[in-house]
Design an enzyme around this catalytic site. Structure first.
Site, mmCIF file in Angstrom:
data_model
loop_
_atom_site.group_PDB
_atom_site.id
_atom_site.type_symbol
_atom_site.label_atom_id
_atom_site.label_comp_id
_atom_site.label_asym_id
_atom_site.label_seq_id
_atom_site.Cartn_x
_atom_site.Cartn_y
_atom_site.Cartn_z
ATOM 1 N N HIS A 69 -1.614 5.479 -0.997
ATOM 2 C CA HIS A 69 -2.315 6.305 -0.002
ATOM 3 C C HIS A 69 -1.980 5.825 1.402
ATOM 4 C CE1 HIS A 69 -4.914 2.832 -0.353
ATOM 5 N NE2 HIS A 69 -5.495 3.187 0.768
ATOM 6 N N LYS A 74 1.318 -3.385 -0.581
ATOM 7 C CA LYS A 74 1.339 -4.825 -0.314
ATOM 8 C C LYS A 74 0.767 -5.597 -1.487
ATOM 9 C CE LYS A 74 1.824 -7.974 3.025
ATOM 10 N NZ LYS A 74 2.554 -8.749 2.000
ATOM 11 N N LYS A 98 -8.742 -4.333 -1.986
ATOM 12 C CA LYS A 98 -8.839 -5.435 -1.020
ATOM 13 C C LYS A 98 -8.360 -4.988 0.369
ATOM 14 C CE LYS A 98 -7.147 -9.152 -2.852
ATOM 15 N NZ LYS A 98 -6.310 -10.280 -3.294
ATOM 16 N N LYS A 110 1.697 -5.318 -6.743
ATOM 17 C CA LYS A 110 1.763 -6.712 -7.196
ATOM 18 C C LYS A 110 3.007 -6.888 -8.027
ATOM 19 C CE LYS A 110 -0.894 -10.423 -6.995
ATOM 20 N NZ LYS A 110 -1.943 -10.672 -6.007
ATOM 21 N N SER A 367 -1.207 -11.900 6.284
ATOM 22 C CA SER A 367 0.077 -11.247 5.987
ATOM 23 C C SER A 367 0.251 -10.012 6.872
ATOM 24 C CB SER A 367 0.117 -10.780 4.531
ATOM 25 O OG SER A 367 0.529 -11.814 3.685
HETATM 26 N N1 GLU Z 1 -1.174 -12.786 -3.258
HETATM 27 C C1 GLU Z 1 -2.195 -12.684 -2.261
HETATM 28 C C2 GLU Z 1 -3.353 -11.841 -2.773
HETATM 29 O O1 GLU Z 1 -3.586 -11.734 -3.950
HETATM 30 C C3 GLU Z 1 -1.639 -12.242 -0.930
HETATM 31 C C4 GLU Z 1 -1.078 -10.869 -0.884
HETATM 32 C C5 GLU Z 1 -0.393 -10.528 0.440
HETATM 33 O O2 GLU Z 1 -0.462 -11.298 1.372
HETATM 34 O O3 GLU Z 1 0.220 -9.449 0.492
HETATM 35 O O4 GLU Z 1 -4.128 -11.327 -2.035
#
Ligand code: GLU
Length: 479
Positions: A69, A74, A98, A110, A367
């Site tokens: 969306h 990320k 998140k 992911k 990030s």
């Molecule tokens: N792996 C981290 C998480 O689970 C960081 C992800 C990121 O910075 O894109 O939130």
């Protein structure tokens, strides 16, 4: 590996969906949209060979895209033998929620590679990482405007630098190539404060929680973080930074640390820095002096404490151990550490859980800052810092002039002067942006937690905030 006779529970992916369903049942989403948000858009599986130690080894990796969306999508890349499609999809879904909750303008994704990084030396890991990155880059599953990975369990700055370099080699004219991945070392396009970010976010989340006495009372606690007894599971990047900052800056007592090879307990408090140093030297907590050692590390989670910080794998608090958990406040530094069944049990018992999608959002928040820095090609604070300092100097000069005129009746302390005169550098700006993000997101959750009779926990509140933002975004797109 589950113990024989252990209670069987839904998979991680099902657990996340159960929590999602509990929240959407309280919403009035248009028909079909609920399903659209819940499902994972796509998961790519790749098997590739790398010639190592005289023979070809085949590795299996995944990159899952949960929701587009907003783009880029990320989420980190995990290296562990336990990586599988179900896990990667659950983690990608959590990334969607998140990012929406902390207003990082990304969809969720992911990745994972089934590998134990400790089985390979640095050169081999570099070759494996570059080959995995190659497979993802050629399908735009790593791309500054479409899909931006980051570190997760088993990966860190080094792997991110290899990925960024691999992308650059394959896209030599892309001026934004550095923004294809975050969590890079500072000298390779990274940002100050990214390594500590997730742990720092856990600290800021707890500080914000403790600013509201009624929330603290809901967790059957009172007062401040000072002197609170904390048990941490996992002294990896997240657990180490969270525990260290809470101990050194907030006066909390880290009474228990659970690690892979066993657990440590000391009611008077453990020194996080020294335990961390011990692990680095000896490979585990075994033999650490100044604490009681137990071979079954997970049993430390059941020790008496005020706050429990699971900062390792998913599902560590489950139907098999939940009845023995004594903490009344749990902050999920890991993703999915409490299963849906354990969550229900703890809720009924009145335990407050600060949910993963909020608690560990510090990583993706910083990030986001790194990605913006890469796209703007300038370090934060570079334009303003000296200007800020010279304006502060004006105020100090004027105060000192007035002071001389009234005959040294008062003076500016040298400490205040030094602090006030110093313009903010990148690290300070990053921490300030992270703190602001964690506070704002907590407030959006607690407004719903306290404002709606049908919402009794922070996890549902977090889902409600996140899902309604995703819904708005889909509506704006005309879906
Ligand atoms: N792996 C981290 C998480 O689970 C960081 C992800 C990121 O910075 O894109 O939130």
């Amino acid at each position: 590996m589950q113990n024989p006779g252990a209670i069987k529970e839904p998979s991680f992916r099902e657990s996340v969906d159960l929590m999602f369903n509990r929240a959407v049942a309280l919403m009035d989403l248009p028909p079909g949209l609920e399903e659209k948000i819940r499902v994972c858009n796509a998961t790519y599986t790749v098997r590739f060979g790398v010639r190592l130690r005289g023979q070809i080894h085949t590795f299996t990796g995944y990159r899952s895209v949960h929701s587009e969306h907003m783009e880029p999508v990320k989420g980190g890349i995990r290296y562990a033998l336990s990586v599988n499609q179900n896990e990667v999809e659950a983690l990608a879904a959590l990334m969607t929620y998140k990012c929406a909750l902390v207003e990082a303008p990304f969809g969720g994704s992911k990745g994972g590679l089934c590998i134990d990084p400790r089985d390979w030396n640095d050169d081999e890991l570099e070759r494996i990482t570059r080959r995995f990155a190659f497979e993802l880059i050629k399908r735009d599953l790593i791309n500054p405007s479409q899909n931006v990975p980051a570190p997760d369990m088993g990966t860190g700055e080094r792997e991110m630098a290899w990925i960024a370099d691999q992308y650059h080699r394959m896209n030599t004219t892309d001026i934004n190539s550095q923004a294809c991945v975050t969590g890079k070392p500072l000298h390779a396009g990274g940002i100050a404060g990214r390594v500590e970010a997730t742990g720092r976010g856990v600290q800021y989340a707890l500080r914000e929680f403790f600013r509201y006495p009624e929330d603290v009372a809901a967790a059957q606690l009172s007062g401040t973080l000072d002197g609170k007894r904390i048990v941490v599971q996992g002294l990896g990047n997240v657990g180490y930074h969270a525990a260290k900052f809470l101990q050194e800056e907030d006066g909390a007592l880290i009474v228990g640390i659970a690690e892979r090879d066993g657990g440590l307990f000391n009611a008077a408090g453990l020194n996080v820095e020294s335990v961390h140093g011990w692990i680095a030297k000896h490979g585990g907590v075994t033999g650490y002096p100044d604490a009681t050692f137990v071979a079954d590390g997970a049993s430390v989670l059941e020790e008496e404490c005020d706050i429990l910080i699971p900062a390792a794998l998913e599902g560590t608090i489950n139907l098999n151990n939940v009845t023995r958990i004594q903490a009344t406040l749990i902050i999920e530094a890991a993703n999915g550490p409490v299963t849906a069944g354990a969550d229900e049990y703890l809720r009924n018992k009145g335990v407050v859980i600060i949910p993963d999608m909020y608690a560990n959002a510090g990583g993706v928040t910083v990030s986001y800052f790194e990605w913006v820095k890469n796209l703007s090609h300038i370090r934060f604070g570079r334009m303003q810092r000296r200007q800020e300092e010279s304006r502060h100097q004006l105020v100090v000069d004027e105060l000192e002039r007035l002071n001389r005129n009234i005959g040294d009746a008062w003076s500016i302390s040298p400490d205040f002067k030094a602090k006030y005169l110093r313009g903010a550098d990148e690290l300070e700006l990053v921490r300030s942006g992270l703190d602001d993000t964690m506070r704002a997101a907590y407030q959006s959750m607690r407004e719903i937690w306290h404002g709606r009779d049908d919402v009794t926990d922070l996890r549902v509140a977090a889902y409600l905030v996140a899902i309604s933002r995703i819904e708005q975004s889909y509506r704006a797109k005309g879906l």
